[in-house]
Design an enzyme around this catalytic site. Structure first.
Site, PDB file in Angstrom:
ATOM      1  N   GLU A   1       0.842  -1.213   0.000  1.00 60.35           N
ATOM      2  CA  GLU A   1       0.000   0.000   0.000  1.00 60.35           C
ATOM      3  C   GLU A   1       0.873   1.258   0.000  1.00 60.35           C
ATOM      4  O   GLU A   1       2.031   1.212   0.417  1.00 60.35           O
ATOM      5  CB  GLU A   1      -0.880   0.017   1.246  1.00 60.35           C
ATOM      6  CG  GLU A   1      -2.362  -0.178   1.018  1.00 60.35           C
ATOM      7  CD  GLU A   1      -3.058   0.925   0.236  1.00 60.35           C
ATOM      8  OE1 GLU A   1      -2.412   1.675  -0.534  1.00 60.35           O
ATOM      9  OE2 GLU A   1      -4.282   1.036   0.390  1.00 60.35           O
ATOM     10  N   ASP A   2       0.295   2.349  -0.460  1.00 59.94           N
ATOM     11  CA  ASP A   2       1.024   3.610  -0.394  1.00 59.94           C
ATOM     12  C   ASP A   2       0.942   4.193   1.014  1.00 59.94           C
ATOM     13  O   ASP A   2       1.947   4.578   1.597  1.00 59.94           O
ATOM     14  CB  ASP A   2       0.515   4.612  -1.449  1.00 59.94           C
ATOM     15  CG  ASP A   2      -0.989   4.852  -1.386  1.00 59.94           C
ATOM     16  OD1 ASP A   2      -1.703   4.170  -0.609  1.00 59.94           O
ATOM     17  OD2 ASP A   2      -1.464   5.728  -2.135  1.00 59.94           O
TER      18      ASP A   2
ATOM     19  N   ASP B   1      -4.053   5.392   6.512  1.00 63.23           N
ATOM     20  CA  ASP B   1      -4.523   6.599   7.190  1.00 63.23           C
ATOM     21  C   ASP B   1      -5.459   6.164   8.316  1.00 63.23           C
ATOM     22  O   ASP B   1      -5.002   5.866   9.421  1.00 63.23           O
ATOM     23  CB  ASP B   1      -5.196   7.477   6.127  1.00 63.23           C
ATOM     24  CG  ASP B   1      -5.571   8.851   6.639  1.00 63.23           C
ATOM     25  OD1 ASP B   1      -5.119   9.222   7.734  1.00 63.23           O
ATOM     26  OD2 ASP B   1      -6.319   9.562   5.951  1.00 63.23           O
TER      27      ASP B   1
ATOM     28  N   PHE C   1      -1.692  16.196   5.031  1.00 66.05           N
ATOM     29  CA  PHE C   1      -1.881  15.634   3.699  1.00 66.05           C
ATOM     30  C   PHE C   1      -0.581  15.689   2.901  1.00 66.05           C
ATOM     31  O   PHE C   1       0.078  16.718   2.820  1.00 66.05           O
ATOM     32  CB  PHE C   1      -2.985  16.393   2.953  1.00 66.05           C
ATOM     33  CG  PHE C   1      -3.392  15.688   1.691  1.00 66.05           C
ATOM     34  CD1 PHE C   1      -4.294  14.634   1.727  1.00 66.05           C
ATOM     35  CD2 PHE C   1      -2.856  16.063   0.463  1.00 66.05           C
ATOM     36  CE1 PHE C   1      -4.653  13.966   0.566  1.00 66.05           C
ATOM     37  CE2 PHE C   1      -3.213  15.395  -0.703  1.00 66.05           C
ATOM     38  CZ  PHE C   1      -4.110  14.349  -0.649  1.00 66.05           C
TER      39      PHE C   1
ATOM     40  N   ARG D   1       1.544  12.498  -8.696  1.00 75.87           N
ATOM     41  CA  ARG D   1       2.037  11.124  -8.494  1.00 75.87           C
ATOM     42  C   ARG D   1       3.475  10.929  -8.964  1.00 75.87           C
ATOM     43  O   ARG D   1       4.183  10.061  -8.480  1.00 75.87           O
ATOM     44  CB  ARG D   1       1.136  10.123  -9.226  1.00 75.87           C
ATOM     45  CG  ARG D   1      -0.284  10.037  -8.678  1.00 75.87           C
ATOM     46  CD  ARG D   1      -0.981   8.810  -9.231  1.00 75.87           C
ATOM     47  NE  ARG D   1      -2.427   8.809  -9.019  1.00 75.87           N
ATOM     48  CZ  ARG D   1      -3.019   8.363  -7.915  1.00 75.87           C
ATOM     49  NH1 ARG D   1      -2.291   7.911  -6.909  1.00 75.87           N
ATOM     50  NH2 ARG D   1      -4.336   8.385  -7.812  1.00 75.87           N
TER      51      ARG D   1
HETATM   52  P1  IMP Z   1      -7.658   4.889   4.848  1.00 76.76           P
HETATM   53  O1  IMP Z   1      -8.742   3.929   4.473  1.00 76.76           O
HETATM   54  O2  IMP Z   1      -8.177   6.047   5.652  1.00 76.76           O
HETATM   55  O3  IMP Z   1      -6.476   4.231   5.519  1.00 76.76           O
HETATM   56  O4  IMP Z   1      -7.205   5.575   3.496  1.00 76.76           O
HETATM   57  C1  IMP Z   1      -6.132   5.158   2.768  1.00 76.76           C
HETATM   58  C2  IMP Z   1      -6.185   5.825   1.408  1.00 76.76           C
HETATM   59  O5  IMP Z   1      -6.482   7.230   1.509  1.00 76.76           O
HETATM   60  C3  IMP Z   1      -4.851   5.745   0.732  1.00 76.76           C
HETATM   61  O6  IMP Z   1      -4.725   4.575  -0.035  1.00 76.76           O
HETATM   62  C4  IMP Z   1      -4.798   7.006  -0.087  1.00 76.76           C
HETATM   63  O7  IMP Z   1      -5.372   6.765  -1.350  1.00 76.76           O
HETATM   64  C5  IMP Z   1      -5.643   7.985   0.657  1.00 76.76           C
HETATM   65  N1  IMP Z   1      -4.831   8.930   1.473  1.00 76.76           N
HETATM   66  C6  IMP Z   1      -4.802   9.014   2.824  1.00 76.76           C
HETATM   67  N2  IMP Z   1      -3.988  10.001   3.240  1.00 76.76           N
HETATM   68  C7  IMP Z   1      -3.465  10.543   2.120  1.00 76.76           C
HETATM   69  C8  IMP Z   1      -2.524  11.629   1.892  1.00 76.76           C
HETATM   70  O8  IMP Z   1      -1.995  12.286   2.818  1.00 76.76           O
HETATM   71  N3  IMP Z   1      -2.231  11.898   0.594  1.00 76.76           N
HETATM   72  C9  IMP Z   1      -2.777  11.202  -0.452  1.00 76.76           C
HETATM   73  N4  IMP Z   1      -3.659  10.196  -0.285  1.00 76.76           N
HETATM   74  C10 IMP Z   1      -3.998   9.865   0.980  1.00 76.76           C
HETATM   75 MG    MG Z   2      -4.373   4.175  -2.081  1.00 77.70          MG
END
Ligand code: IMP
Ligand code: MG
Length: 180
Positions: free
Chosen positions: A102-103, A106, A155, A168
């Site tokens: 995963e990238d 959050d 962010f 990206r």
């Molecule tokens: P989660 O379900 O809240 O953990 O969200 C994860 C997804 O939210 C990631 O795969 C990203 O696509 C997006 N995301 C969360 N924080 C950021 C950020 O700071 N920059 C860009 N994308 C983010």
């Molecule tokens: Mg993502």
């Protein structure tokens, strides 16, 4: 410090390319040691992980295969963020050691639903590897096996991650500049 414009917001340098490369190499070394002789399947979650996955894959010293998946909310359920569907997984993962790439994690809800969905297919092992983690936002109960960086809740953009689709291709990771 030079801020850059991505779409309509300013971002400032946060993690330099050399530091990313260093941590990616360290994570790759750990995975190579942990999965020696096991031929893991890497499941890279599109779109954000494509840069991380490409760099990580080239640092691994063990045999592996890689596939690319997407996680999307079921139609009409997007606002709840709870029900997610895994798209693009064409092969069986039954009995295979799987590492999700995963990238960023959050809230962790995306990863939690992905794990739940993949567990139903009985992989031999199922681990989580993420470039970035925001521990301050983590709400879901997710065990993160490999994380290159813990970062604050701000962010960020670059190295695969986007702001509204843009940014990206940036070689470094940038954080939103609240003063610009
Ligand atoms: P989660 O379900 O809240 O953990 O969200 C994860 C997804 O939210 C990631 O795969 C990203 O696509 C997006 N995301 C969360 N924080 C950021 C950020 O700071 N920059 C860009 N994308 C983010
Ligand atoms: Mg993502």
């Amino acid at each position: 410090m030079d801020s850059i414009l991505v779409k309509d917001r300013y971002f400032k340098p946060f993690i330099p390319a050399a530091e990313i490369a260093q941590r990616v190499a360290e994570v790759a070394a750990r995975i190579s040691a942990d999965f020696e002789g096991r031929n893991p399947l890497l499941l890279a979650v599109l779109n954000g992980s494509f840069v991380f996955a490409a760099d990580l894959a080239r640092q691994l010293t063990i045999p592996f295969t890689i596939s690319f998946i997407r996680v999307s909310s079921y139609e009409g359920m997007a606002s709840t963020g709870e029900l997610k569907e895994v798209i693009g997984l064409s092969e069986s993962i039954e009995g295979r050691p799987v590492i999700i790439i995963e990238d960023i994690i959050d809230s962790g809800f995306t990863m939690a639903s992905l794990l739940e969905s993949l567990r139903r297919q009985h992989p031999a092992d199922l681990r989580v590897c993420t470039l970035l983690t925001k521990p301050g936002n983590l709400k879901a109960d997710v065990r993160i096996d490999y994380s290159a960086f813990n970062i604050p809740n701000d962010f960020i953009v670059g190295y695969g991650l986007d702001y509204d689709g843009f940014g990206r291709g940036l070689k470094e990771i940038y954080v939103v500049d609240t003063e610009a």
